[in-house]
Design an enzyme around this catalytic site. Structure first.
Site, PDB file in Angstrom:
ATOM      1  CG  ASP A 156      16.301  24.898  12.571  1.00  0.00           C
ATOM      2  OD1 ASP A 156      16.735  25.361  11.500  1.00  0.00           O
ATOM      3  OD2 ASP A 156      15.785  23.764  12.663  1.00  0.00           O
ATOM      4  CB  VAL A 157      18.365  29.849   9.834  1.00  0.00           C
ATOM      5  CG1 VAL A 157      19.240  30.699  10.737  1.00  0.00           C
ATOM      6  CG2 VAL A 157      19.159  28.749   9.145  1.00  0.00           C
TER       7      VAL A 157
ATOM      8  CB  SER B  83      29.839  27.000  -2.568  1.00  0.00           C
ATOM      9  OG  SER B  83      30.711  25.950  -2.931  1.00  0.00           O
TER      10      SER B  83
ATOM     11  CE1 TYR C  37      27.339  23.354   0.755  1.00  0.00           C
ATOM     12  CE2 TYR C  37      28.599  23.345  -1.283  1.00  0.00           C
ATOM     13  CZ  TYR C  37      28.398  23.822  -0.003  1.00  0.00           C
ATOM     14  OH  TYR C  37      29.255  24.776   0.518  1.00  0.00           O
TER      15      TYR C  37
HETATM   16  P1  NDP Z   1      30.588  25.281   9.652  1.00  0.00           P
HETATM   17  O1  NDP Z   1      29.967  23.939   9.736  1.00  0.00           O
HETATM   18  O2  NDP Z   1      31.883  25.533  10.337  1.00  0.00           O
HETATM   19  O3  NDP Z   1      29.559  26.399  10.146  1.00  0.00           O
HETATM   20  C1  NDP Z   1      28.226  26.376   9.782  1.00  0.00           C
HETATM   21  C2  NDP Z   1      27.412  26.775  10.995  1.00  0.00           C
HETATM   22  O4  NDP Z   1      26.034  26.833  10.590  1.00  0.00           O
HETATM   23  C3  NDP Z   1      27.512  25.761  12.142  1.00  0.00           C
HETATM   24  O5  NDP Z   1      27.711  26.399  13.368  1.00  0.00           O
HETATM   25  C4  NDP Z   1      26.162  25.082  12.089  1.00  0.00           C
HETATM   26  O6  NDP Z   1      25.714  24.606  13.341  1.00  0.00           O
HETATM   27  C5  NDP Z   1      25.275  26.220  11.618  1.00  0.00           C
HETATM   28  N1  NDP Z   1      24.000  25.739  11.130  1.00  0.00           N
HETATM   29  C6  NDP Z   1      23.751  24.647  10.369  1.00  0.00           C
HETATM   30  N2  NDP Z   1      22.429  24.497  10.176  1.00  0.00           N
HETATM   31  C7  NDP Z   1      21.826  25.519  10.830  1.00  0.00           C
HETATM   32  C8  NDP Z   1      20.478  25.887  11.029  1.00  0.00           C
HETATM   33  N3  NDP Z   1      19.463  25.164  10.513  1.00  0.00           N
HETATM   34  N4  NDP Z   1      20.204  26.978  11.772  1.00  0.00           N
HETATM   35  C9  NDP Z   1      21.217  27.703  12.328  1.00  0.00           C
HETATM   36  N5  NDP Z   1      22.524  27.386  12.187  1.00  0.00           N
HETATM   37  C10 NDP Z   1      22.824  26.310  11.439  1.00  0.00           C
HETATM   38  O7  NDP Z   1      30.721  25.569   8.090  1.00  0.00           O
HETATM   39  P2  NDP Z   1      31.514  26.690   7.269  1.00  0.00           P
HETATM   40  O8  NDP Z   1      31.861  27.819   8.118  1.00  0.00           O
HETATM   41  O9  NDP Z   1      32.525  26.001   6.473  1.00  0.00           O
HETATM   42  O10 NDP Z   1      30.342  27.101   6.257  1.00  0.00           O
HETATM   43  C11 NDP Z   1      29.716  28.377   6.256  1.00  0.00           C
HETATM   44  C12 NDP Z   1      29.089  28.580   4.887  1.00  0.00           C
HETATM   45  O11 NDP Z   1      30.142  28.609   3.912  1.00  0.00           O
HETATM   46  C13 NDP Z   1      28.129  27.473   4.452  1.00  0.00           C
HETATM   47  O12 NDP Z   1      27.068  28.032   3.732  1.00  0.00           O
HETATM   48  C14 NDP Z   1      28.998  26.642   3.518  1.00  0.00           C
HETATM   49  O13 NDP Z   1      28.209  25.947   2.582  1.00  0.00           O
HETATM   50  C15 NDP Z   1      29.840  27.711   2.876  1.00  0.00           C
HETATM   51  N6  NDP Z   1      31.040  27.235   2.239  1.00  0.00           N
HETATM   52  C16 NDP Z   1      32.023  26.615   2.972  1.00  0.00           C
HETATM   53  C17 NDP Z   1      33.162  26.167   2.333  1.00  0.00           C
HETATM   54  C18 NDP Z   1      34.282  25.501   3.057  1.00  0.00           C
HETATM   55  O14 NDP Z   1      35.210  25.041   2.399  1.00  0.00           O
HETATM   56  N7  NDP Z   1      34.265  25.425   4.368  1.00  0.00           N
HETATM   57  C19 NDP Z   1      33.339  26.318   0.883  1.00  0.00           C
HETATM   58  C20 NDP Z   1      32.249  26.993   0.239  1.00  0.00           C
HETATM   59  C21 NDP Z   1      31.153  27.419   0.903  1.00  0.00           C
HETATM   60  P3  NDP Z   1      26.025  23.058  13.743  1.00  0.00           P
HETATM   61  O15 NDP Z   1      27.497  22.943  13.756  1.00  0.00           O
HETATM   62  O16 NDP Z   1      25.369  22.899  15.062  1.00  0.00           O
HETATM   63  O17 NDP Z   1      25.388  22.244  12.646  1.00  0.00           O
END
Ligand code: NDP
Length: 255
Positions: free
Chosen positions: A67-68, A146, A159
């Site tokens: 958990d980051v 984003s 967000y």
């Molecule tokens: P996903 O939900 O597919 O991936 C995010 C990952 O981060 C998941 O595996 C999640 O785990 C993990 N995560 C969440 N909280 C924690 C934590 N506290 N510690 C460790 N890991 C954690 O999202 P995306 O790939 O879409 O998003 C990646 C980044 O890109 C994010 O910052 C998002 O805001 C950004 N972004 C995404 C966009 C989109 O359209 N998809 C657009 C703009 C920005 P779990 O699933 O278990 O929660």
């Protein structure tokens, strides 16, 4: 691939490496022959992704459940990643969450959790990795912002604030760490088909609305973002720091 990309050979930590954009970034970096450590809450998915990347790319991969937002867990993950990869010269902070509530419904808990993962965790993960990043030449950091880093959305004030914060943090860190040869940049994705956006992307009218807002006429893939991240982590970007690269198919180019 490595001939074109010209990357350092140090390892890279990718938070959120078990899913979506983080997983694609880890694979893209591995294709440039960089060892990668995938950090994620979802350890099962991170381990699966790491095994698949290792099999396809032939680099050292590592995954860890972390958990980051938890400082002790991050410290443990740094030690484990350092041991597994041999060196750490890069960080991609792609762990992120979104909670859609407007100001009328926002709570302190929601604000703290969203800011905690998207922004605060990047600060303290960088801090935990500073010794490693300073030890190696050409270290680089990419934070995932984003389009909400540059525009606002009424439904997601926490967000939007966290992602604007990523841009400010990028500039401040770039100023401070430039003297150590560490570059710091942000990549700001548009609408990307990942699990985070699955509910919208899997609903045809909602997806069509996103496509209509995108000049290039399609939503993005995680690989669209990973290519930009890999560029910023590579030698080809060796005079680029403190910048924000918007990768959105043109969404923010119009009103
Ligand atoms: P996903 O939900 O597919 O991936 C995010 C990952 O981060 C998941 O595996 C999640 O785990 C993990 N995560 C969440 N909280 C924690 C934590 N506290 N510690 C460790 N890991 C954690 O999202 P995306 O790939 O879409 O998003 C990646 C980044 O890109 C994010 O910052 C998002 O805001 C950004 N972004 C995404 C966009 C989109 O359209 N998809 C657009 C703009 C920005 P779990 O699933 O278990 O929660």
């Amino acid at each position: 691939m490595s001939g074109l990309i010209m990357s350092p050979t140090t390892g890279v930590v990718v938070t959120g490496g078990g899913s979506g954009i983080g997983r694609a970034c880890a694979r893209a970096l591995a294709e440039a022959e960089r060892p990668v450590s995938l950090w994620d809450l979802n350890d099962e998915e991170a381990a699966k992704a790491a095994a698949s990347i290792a099999a396809d790319c032939g680099v050292v991969t590592h995954s860890v459940s972390v958990d980051v937002t938890d400082g002790d867990a991050v410290a443990h993950a740094v030690t484990a990643a350092r041991e597994a990869l041999g060196s750490i010269g890069g960080l991609v902070h792609a762990a992120g969450i979104v909670t859609a509530v407007d100001i009328d419904h926002l709570t302190e808990e929601i604000w703290d959790s969203v800011l905690g993962v998207n922004l605060r965790a990047q600060v303290f993960t960088v801090k935990a990795l500073l010794e490693d990043l300073r030890r190696h030449e050409k270290s680089a950091i990419v934070g995932i912002g984003s389009i909400m880093s540059v525009v606002g959305n009424a439904m997601i004030p926490s967000y939007t604030s966290s992602k604007h914060g990523v841009v400010g943090l990028t500039k401040s860190l770039a100023n401070h760490l430039g003297a150590d040869g560490i570059r710091v940049n942000a990549v700001c994705p548009g609408y990307i088909h990942t699990p985070m956006m699955a509910a919208v992307m899997d609903d045809p009218p909602s997806r069509a609305a996103l496509e209509a807002k995108t000049p290039l006429g399609r939503v993005g893939t995680p690989e669209d973002i990973a290519k930009a991240v890999r560029f910023l982590m590579s030698d080809q970007a060796d005079y680029i720091t403190g910048t924000t690269l918007i990768v959105d198919g043109g969404v923010t180019s119009h009103d």
